[in-house]
Design a protein around this motif. Structure first.
Motif, PDB file in Angstrom:
ATOM      1  N   TRP A 278       1.044  -0.917  -0.144  1.00  0.00           N
ATOM      2  CA  TRP A 278      -0.323  -0.136  -0.024  1.00  0.00           C
ATOM      3  C   TRP A 278       0.551   1.363  -0.394  1.00  0.00           C
ATOM      4  N   PHE A 279       0.557   2.736  -0.749  1.00  0.00           N
ATOM      5  CA  PHE A 279       1.547   3.403  -1.264  1.00  0.00           C
ATOM      6  C   PHE A 279       0.474   4.340  -1.142  1.00  0.00           C
ATOM      7  N   ARG A 280       0.610   5.399  -0.064  1.00  0.00           N
ATOM      8  CA  ARG A 280      -0.683   6.885   0.020  1.00  0.00           C
ATOM      9  C   ARG A 280      -0.230   8.500  -0.894  1.00  0.00           C
ATOM     10  N   GLN A 281      -0.741   9.150  -0.977  1.00  0.00           N
ATOM     11  CA  GLN A 281      -0.516  10.249  -1.917  1.00  0.00           C
ATOM     12  C   GLN A 281      -1.446  11.395  -0.843  1.00  0.00           C
ATOM     13  N   ALA A 282      -1.060  12.357  -0.453  1.00  0.00           N
ATOM     14  CA  ALA A 282      -1.659  13.863   0.096  1.00  0.00           C
ATOM     15  C   ALA A 282      -1.479  14.271  -0.903  1.00  0.00           C
ATOM     16  N   PRO A 283      -2.601  15.718  -1.111  1.00  0.00           N
ATOM     17  CA  PRO A 283      -2.721  15.981  -1.619  1.00  0.00           C
ATOM     18  C   PRO A 283      -1.515  17.195  -1.401  1.00  0.00           C
ATOM     19  N   GLY A 284      -0.981  17.380  -2.354  1.00  0.00           N
ATOM     20  CA  GLY A 284       0.394  18.632  -3.127  1.00  0.00           C
ATOM     21  C   GLY A 284       1.571  17.717  -2.588  1.00  0.00           C
ATOM     22  N   LYS A 285       1.787  16.076  -2.141  1.00  0.00           N
ATOM     23  CA  LYS A 285       2.883  14.874  -1.657  1.00  0.00           C
ATOM     24  C   LYS A 285       2.754  14.453  -2.993  1.00  0.00           C
ATOM     25  N   GLU A 286       4.000  13.704  -2.893  1.00  0.00           N
ATOM     26  CA  GLU A 286       4.472  12.437  -3.273  1.00  0.00           C
ATOM     27  C   GLU A 286       3.859  11.501  -2.787  1.00  0.00           C
ATOM     28  N   ARG A 287       3.886  10.715  -3.571  1.00  0.00           N
ATOM     29  CA  ARG A 287       3.483   9.172  -3.027  1.00  0.00           C
ATOM     30  C   ARG A 287       4.239   8.458  -2.439  1.00  0.00           C
ATOM     31  N   GLU A 288       3.967   7.811  -1.731  1.00  0.00           N
ATOM     32  CA  GLU A 288       5.101   7.700  -0.092  1.00  0.00           C
ATOM     33  C   GLU A 288       4.412   6.117   0.438  1.00  0.00           C
TER      34      GLU A 288
ATOM     35  N   MET B 297      -6.849  -0.098   9.927  1.00  0.00           N
ATOM     36  CA  MET B 297      -6.265   1.106   9.821  1.00  0.00           C
ATOM     37  C   MET B 297      -6.417   1.155  11.181  1.00  0.00           C
ATOM     38  N   ASN B 298      -6.204   1.821  11.774  1.00  0.00           N
ATOM     39  CA  ASN B 298      -6.691   2.206  13.686  1.00  0.00           C
ATOM     40  C   ASN B 298      -5.653   3.193  14.445  1.00  0.00           C
ATOM     41  N   GLY B 299      -6.478   4.128  15.115  1.00  0.00           N
ATOM     42  CA  GLY B 299      -6.107   5.014  15.866  1.00  0.00           C
ATOM     43  C   GLY B 299      -6.010   5.683  14.936  1.00  0.00           C
ATOM     44  N   LEU B 300      -6.783   6.250  13.432  1.00  0.00           N
ATOM     45  CA  LEU B 300      -6.637   7.665  12.536  1.00  0.00           C
ATOM     46  C   LEU B 300      -6.125   8.437  12.664  1.00  0.00           C
ATOM     47  N   LYS B 301      -5.109   9.331  12.498  1.00  0.00           N
ATOM     48  CA  LYS B 301      -5.304  10.887  11.997  1.00  0.00           C
ATOM     49  C   LYS B 301      -5.072  11.380  10.749  1.00  0.00           C
ATOM     50  N   PRO B 302      -5.043  13.129  11.044  1.00  0.00           N
ATOM     51  CA  PRO B 302      -5.519  13.677  10.185  1.00  0.00           C
ATOM     52  C   PRO B 302      -4.227  13.841   9.077  1.00  0.00           C
ATOM     53  N   GLU B 303      -3.308  13.272   9.572  1.00  0.00           N
ATOM     54  CA  GLU B 303      -2.375  13.354   8.876  1.00  0.00           C
ATOM     55  C   GLU B 303      -1.949  11.433   7.671  1.00  0.00           C
ATOM     56  N   ASP B 304      -2.693  10.846   8.469  1.00  0.00           N
ATOM     57  CA  ASP B 304      -3.134   9.929   7.161  1.00  0.00           C
ATOM     58  C   ASP B 304      -4.340   9.794   6.346  1.00  0.00           C
ATOM     59  N   THR B 305      -4.763  11.300   6.180  1.00  0.00           N
ATOM     60  CA  THR B 305      -5.682  11.301   4.630  1.00  0.00           C
ATOM     61  C   THR B 305      -4.799  11.461   2.640  1.00  0.00           C
TER      62      THR B 305
ATOM     63  N   TRP C 226      -0.959  -1.091 -10.509  1.00  0.00           N
ATOM     64  CA  TRP C 226      -1.914  -0.043  -9.269  1.00  0.00           C
ATOM     65  C   TRP C 226      -3.079  -0.361 -10.031  1.00  0.00           C
ATOM     66  N   GLY C 227      -3.505  -0.324  -8.248  1.00  0.00           N
ATOM     67  CA  GLY C 227      -4.897  -0.228  -8.797  1.00  0.00           C
ATOM     68  C   GLY C 227      -5.361   1.700  -8.578  1.00  0.00           C
ATOM     69  N   GLN C 228      -6.521   2.142  -8.516  1.00  0.00           N
ATOM     70  CA  GLN C 228      -7.232   3.148  -8.942  1.00  0.00           C
ATOM     71  C   GLN C 228      -6.850   3.770  -7.701  1.00  0.00           C
ATOM     72  N   GLY C 229      -7.085   3.801  -6.406  1.00  0.00           N
ATOM     73  CA  GLY C 229      -6.853   4.430  -5.381  1.00  0.00           C
ATOM     74  C   GLY C 229      -8.767   4.359  -4.607  1.00  0.00           C
ATOM     75  N   THR C 230      -8.209   4.798  -3.664  1.00  0.00           N
ATOM     76  CA  THR C 230      -9.012   5.053  -2.362  1.00  0.00           C
ATOM     77  C   THR C 230      -8.955   6.097  -1.588  1.00  0.00           C
ATOM     78  N   GLN C 231      -9.824   7.584  -1.822  1.00  0.00           N
ATOM     79  CA  GLN C 231     -10.202   8.399  -0.396  1.00  0.00           C
ATOM     80  C   GLN C 231      -9.795   7.906   0.927  1.00  0.00           C
ATOM     81  N   VAL C 232      -9.009   8.422   1.785  1.00  0.00           N
ATOM     82  CA  VAL C 232      -9.213   8.488   3.344  1.00  0.00           C
ATOM     83  C   VAL C 232      -9.241  10.073   3.510  1.00  0.00           C
TER      84      VAL C 232
END
Length: 128
Positions: free
Chosen positions: A37-47, A84-92, A118-124
């Motif tokens: 699993w990777f994630r990409q926040a607005p304005g940031k690179e995929r990590e 995903m437990n204990g989610l934080k705003p920075e996990d968005t 790669w999958g198409q992504g799902t918004q958290v």
């Protein structure tokens, strides 16, 4: 080969979500693939977030999610999950599942270019 991610949504800080990713393809051998699993926040690179080896014997997490996220897989169902437990705003972020076809048995790379599909992504979205 198609990867279909699901399970994202809007949750309050401290809440939980379970992401799922279904891999399909007639000639694709899911059990030979490392998954991540990777994630990409607005304005940031995929990590990188988490990865799991072919037979689930080895897992890896980025430091910021250790102890909160758990990656797992079901080779019969060709599914990979992330609890995903204990989610934080920075996990968005938009969360993407990825497959490294024909990976070495204990291989769980962290680099994007190691993954073939790669999958198409799902918004958290985590609200404070």
């Amino acid at each position: 080969v198609q990867l279909q991610a699901s399970g994202g949504g809007l949750v309050q800080a401290g809440g939980s979500l379970r992401l799922s990713c279904l891999v399909s393809g007639r000639t694709y051998t899911f059990s030979r693939s490392a998954m991540a699993w990777f994630r990409q926040a607005p304005g940031k690179e995929r990590e990188f977030v988490a990865a799991i080896s072919r037979s689930a014997t080895v897992v890896d997490y980025t430091d910021s999610v250790k102890g909160r996220f758990t990656i797992s897989r079901d080779n019969e169902k060709k599914m990979v999950y992330m609890q995903m437990n204990g989610l934080k705003p920075e996990d968005t972020a938009v969360y993407y599942c990825a497959a490294d076809e024909n990976a070495l048995i204990f291989s769980i790379p962290r680099t994007m270019n190691s993954y073939d599909y790669w999958g198409q992504g799902t918004q958290v979205t985590v609200s404070s």
